[in-house]
Design an enzyme around this catalytic site. Sequence first.
Site, short mmCIF file in Angstrom:
data_model
loop_
_atom_site.label_atom_id
_atom_site.label_comp_id
_atom_site.label_asym_id
_atom_site.label_seq_id
_atom_site.Cartn_x
_atom_site.Cartn_y
_atom_site.Cartn_z
N HIS A 252 -26.34 30.97 -25.55
CA HIS A 252 -24.92 31.25 -25.73
C HIS A 252 -24.69 32.74 -25.54
O HIS A 252 -25.54 33.56 -25.92
CB HIS A 252 -24.45 30.81 -27.12
CG HIS A 252 -22.97 30.77 -27.27
ND1 HIS A 252 -22.22 31.88 -27.57
CD2 HIS A 252 -22.08 29.74 -27.16
CE1 HIS A 252 -20.94 31.55 -27.64
NE2 HIS A 252 -20.83 30.26 -27.40
N GLU A 307 -22.49 22.70 -26.84
CA GLU A 307 -22.23 21.76 -25.76
C GLU A 307 -23.29 20.66 -25.70
O GLU A 307 -22.99 19.52 -25.34
CB GLU A 307 -22.17 22.50 -24.41
CG GLU A 307 -20.88 23.24 -24.16
CD GLU A 307 -20.85 24.61 -24.81
OE1 GLU A 307 -21.94 25.08 -25.23
OE2 GLU A 307 -19.77 25.22 -24.90
#
EC number: 2.3.3.16
Length: 366
Positions: A252, A307
């Site tokens: 991320h 995700e």
Amino acid sequence: MVHYGLKGITCVETSISHIDGEKGRLIYRGHHAKDIALNHSFEEAAYLILFGKLPSTEELQVFKDKLAAERNLPEHIERLIQSLPNNMDDMSVLRTVVSALGENTYTFHPKTEEAIRLIAITPSIIAYRKRWTRGEQAIAPSSQYGHVENYYYMLTGEQPSEAKKKALETYMILATEHGMNASTFSARVTLSTESDLVSAVTAALGTMKGPLHGGAPSAVTKMLEDIGEKEHAEAYLKEKLEKGERLMGFGHRVYKTKDPRAEALRQKAEEVAGNDRDLDLALHVEAEAIRLLEIYKPGRKLYTNVEFYAAAVMRAIDFDDELFTPTFSASRMVGWCAHVLEQAENNMIFRPSAQYTGAIPEEVLS
């Protein structure tokens, strides 16, 4: 000096959320987002983000009633949805239809009542469109269901099991807000011109449509489908890493440790899926990927992000890939509206500068 992508640039003060990338914490209005997602309803989370505090019993009931009252689609919106081509992607439809909600009543300054309407009606738009393109009868919203249950009901015609409802609710709460991301920035920039709330969230929806922002869960699903079986995972992941390709669902831009949202979603995915084959594959791929990332990218500490388990949750509740980004957007509508309302409180138009790299004409002496 040029700050490409505005990385590291602070442009607003906000009391809505805080991302601590080093410690892996996401805070909603002074509360850990993970705790809110696991222990509270979507309506409570939305109230917190909009108004800055958790609601009392009475405040919560009033808020629920207001949301339920704003779910019905106006006739002109139904006609618009029906008129759009069936091959038009869901995010383009959502952006177009939301923009048509911008009647003359929407002006600067934005109002919380307008935000409540947008939060309430967005799932109805998604569900109506999905059923229309499938040739199925539209299902009217039901006031007996909460926000998340009603969304599931309008899509499927069925009441979700408690496990499915809480899994979807956890995902939607964790998707409501995440700081100054690209779509939230778009919304605040639009509002800063003294435009209206509908225009601001329409800009945000256009930004969310981009695969670098809203498309990652679908990419995770494709990766898991390509792997297919646990015994294929190592070879597939090695090939990706050796080619220098990104592993979808890992790492991320902000979090330098575990994404707190992923941990909460993993818990809910396990609860709803149990011994589900797809979840078993996802857990195996996660373990293999983390092991291989330590070898191929030593010192990077790349962990599973939201995700990855968003994809696992959505598969477990039988939502197809096309619903990922629209559902994300229906959730993030809360955060967009909160940021737009906050921007209006102390507004200043965004006007960054650009460094010119073109030619300069020679001065002509007279």
